[in-house]
Enzyme design. Structure first.
Site, mmCIF file in Angstrom:
data_model
loop_
_atom_site.group_PDB
_atom_site.id
_atom_site.type_symbol
_atom_site.label_atom_id
_atom_site.label_comp_id
_atom_site.label_asym_id
_atom_site.label_seq_id
_atom_site.Cartn_x
_atom_site.Cartn_y
_atom_site.Cartn_z
ATOM 1 N N HIS A 107 0.844 -1.204 0.000
ATOM 2 C CA HIS A 107 0.000 0.000 0.000
ATOM 3 C C HIS A 107 0.878 1.253 0.000
ATOM 4 O O HIS A 107 0.574 2.232 -0.673
ATOM 5 C CB HIS A 107 -0.924 0.005 1.221
ATOM 6 C CG HIS A 107 -2.102 -0.891 1.092
ATOM 7 N ND1 HIS A 107 -2.002 -2.268 1.107
ATOM 8 C CD2 HIS A 107 -3.414 -0.612 0.951
ATOM 9 C CE1 HIS A 107 -3.208 -2.788 0.983
ATOM 10 N NE2 HIS A 107 -4.089 -1.806 0.877
ATOM 11 N N HIS A 144 1.506 -4.000 9.359
ATOM 12 C CA HIS A 144 2.898 -3.729 8.994
ATOM 13 C C HIS A 144 3.673 -3.115 10.142
ATOM 14 O O HIS A 144 3.106 -2.489 11.035
ATOM 15 C CB HIS A 144 2.970 -2.768 7.801
ATOM 16 C CG HIS A 144 2.610 -3.399 6.514
ATOM 17 N ND1 HIS A 144 3.458 -4.249 5.845
ATOM 18 C CD2 HIS A 144 1.493 -3.327 5.762
ATOM 19 C CE1 HIS A 144 2.869 -4.668 4.741
ATOM 20 N NE2 HIS A 144 1.667 -4.120 4.670
#
Length: 174
Positions: A107, A144
């Protein structure tokens, strides 16, 4: 340090199910960095702005090359590095194949690459704010580490965007 900062952000901003509205807000922000979302978004925005010809050219060239380069780069890096996602990450059916790995954040690579490519067409503050929020959403959702997002942003801005622009010029220049 990376785990400590990532966990702190996750617990402070994302939470662990205490306040579901925060989860859904971050999920919405995160969705805006999905590649499939972009193939739907750009034609719709260009149509609403009356810039169909210019934006369709952009969609069929630089942005498409960027999304393809992003996908190839991220899949390769994730399979080479094979970093596990943070321990507080809750996996589901979306996290298979290369996506079960954490490094780098796809992303972040995608949003920062798109931000650089779209810079001539949109406000820099909007683009950088959006890309930063998407990166923060990935940490807040527990998907993440901070370093995944920072590395992803750098790869997107300096690597994928530059490569996509170069490939676009070679393929589509007259």
């Amino acid at each position: 340090q990376d785990l400590r900062w990532s966990t702190k952000i996750y617990k402070t901003l994302g939470g662990e199910g205490k306040e579901r509205w925060r989860f859904w807000c971050w999920e919405f922000v995160s969705l805006s960095g999905d590649g499939v979302f972009w193939f739907i978004l750009l034609p719709a925005v260009s149509y609403m702005r009356g810039e169909v010809k210019a934006m369709n050219e952009l969609l069929t060239s630089t942005v498409s090359v960027c999304l393809a380069a992003d996908l190839a780069t991220i899949a390769t890096l994730k399979m080479l590095v094979k970093r596990k996602r943070p321990p507080h990450h809750k996996t589901d059916s979306r996290f298979v194949g290369p996506d079960k790995h954490s490094f780098p954040s796809g992303h972040a690579t995608r949003t920062w690459a798109l931000a650089r490519i779209l810079l001539p067409h949109y406000n820099v503050l909007y683009l950088s704010g959006w890309a930063s929020l998407v990166g923060l959403s990935r940490i807040s959702l527990g998907r993440h580490y901070v370093s995944d997002v920072i590395a992803g942003g750098l790869i997107g801005w300096f690597g994928i965007a530059a490569a996509a622009t170069s490939i676009h010029h070679r393929l589509f220049s007259s």
